[in-house]
Design a protein around this motif. Sequence first.
Motif, short mmCIF file in Angstrom:
data_model
loop_
_atom_site.label_atom_id
_atom_site.label_comp_id
_atom_site.label_asym_id
_atom_site.label_seq_id
_atom_site.Cartn_x
_atom_site.Cartn_y
_atom_site.Cartn_z
N ASP A 1 -53.27 -5.47 -25.47
CA ASP A 1 -52.26 -4.78 -24.68
C ASP A 1 -52.35 -5.14 -23.20
OD1 ASP A 1 -51.32 -3.63 -26.94
OD2 ASP A 1 -51.90 -1.58 -26.46
N ASN B 1 -42.03 0.85 -21.11
CA ASN B 1 -41.67 1.19 -22.50
C ASN B 1 -42.74 0.75 -23.47
OD1 ASN B 1 -39.21 2.29 -21.72
ND2 ASN B 1 -38.11 0.35 -21.89
N TYR B 2 -43.30 -0.43 -23.24
CA TYR B 2 -44.36 -0.92 -24.11
C TYR B 2 -45.59 -0.02 -24.02
CZ TYR B 2 -47.76 -4.12 -26.22
OH TYR B 2 -48.74 -4.66 -27.01
N GLN C 1 -45.75 3.15 -23.18
CA GLN C 1 -45.50 4.46 -23.76
C GLN C 1 -45.47 4.43 -25.28
OE1 GLN C 1 -41.85 5.53 -21.77
NE2 GLN C 1 -42.92 6.56 -20.08
N ASN C 2 -45.09 3.31 -25.86
CA ASN C 2 -44.98 3.20 -27.31
C ASN C 2 -46.26 2.70 -27.97
OD1 ASN C 2 -42.28 4.04 -27.26
ND2 ASN C 2 -41.54 1.96 -26.93
N SER C 3 -47.14 2.07 -27.21
CA SER C 3 -48.33 1.46 -27.81
C SER C 3 -49.35 2.52 -28.25
CB SER C 3 -48.99 0.50 -26.82
OG SER C 3 -50.18 -0.02 -27.35
N GLY C 4 -49.70 3.42 -27.36
CA GLY C 4 -50.63 4.48 -27.72
C GLY C 4 -52.10 4.14 -27.55
N SER D 1 -53.00 0.96 -22.63
CA SER D 1 -51.59 1.20 -22.36
C SER D 1 -51.39 2.57 -21.72
CB SER D 1 -50.79 1.10 -23.65
OG SER D 1 -50.84 -0.20 -24.18
N THR D 2 -52.16 3.55 -22.15
CA THR D 2 -52.04 4.89 -21.57
C THR D 2 -52.39 4.87 -20.09
OG1 THR D 2 -52.58 5.94 -23.68
CG2 THR D 2 -52.86 7.26 -21.70
#
Length: 229
Positions: A47, A65-66, A68-71, A75-76
């Motif tokens: 990521d 967007n990536y 927020q959707n990765s988790g 990414s967080t």
Amino acid sequence: MIDTAVRFFQEGGFFMFPIAVVLIIGLIVAIERYVYLSAQKITNRRDFNRLHQMIAKRDFKGALNYAQNSGTGMSTMIGYGLQRLARRQGREDIEYAMEEGLLDVMPRLEKRTQYLATLANIATLLGLLGTIIGLIAAFTAVAAADPAQKASLLSQSISVAMNTTAFGLMSAIPMLLVHSVLQTKTNEIVDSFEMAGIKVLNLLSDGSGSRPGAPAQAASPAAPAAASA
């Protein structure tokens, strides 16, 4: 070999069973944590590379967007900073946001790892308790025995009682070693988060497009008007 282990376990008495339960729980925790941390290390690197490429191309909306959707943890953390960036806030606010994101992720990385140290201590204490209770029972039994057999019975009873201490230590030492390995692995992941945060901040600071939608710099003052004829 198996017969010796079974006999060793049977001669240890009742406290061998709770020590075995503690060992099994420790193994489950160790395997789960090792698999989780290994997976996190791989997904976080993936990521970060993806988000780094998108931020370098100034695709901030796509990166947000990536994230927020990765988790994933990486990414967080970066997503916290990108949210502040979308609000046109400065580098310092973005840095604070990513630190907040790291604090949000760390409990997931450190979850249950500390249980191994506690379980190792419990296994050691259960072994000592089993030995003490075994010695008390041995001395009680020897007190009523024939004087000629006291030495033999006492040495045999002490040998059996020591099995619980031995098994407790055999369970505790590997759990302490695994705890140290997992702690080191967790620290490496946290260090990678901090390094990733610095790289993202430096990348956002490079060039005029570090903040999308930022107002253009003021134009230079116009040249004085020509004197009237």
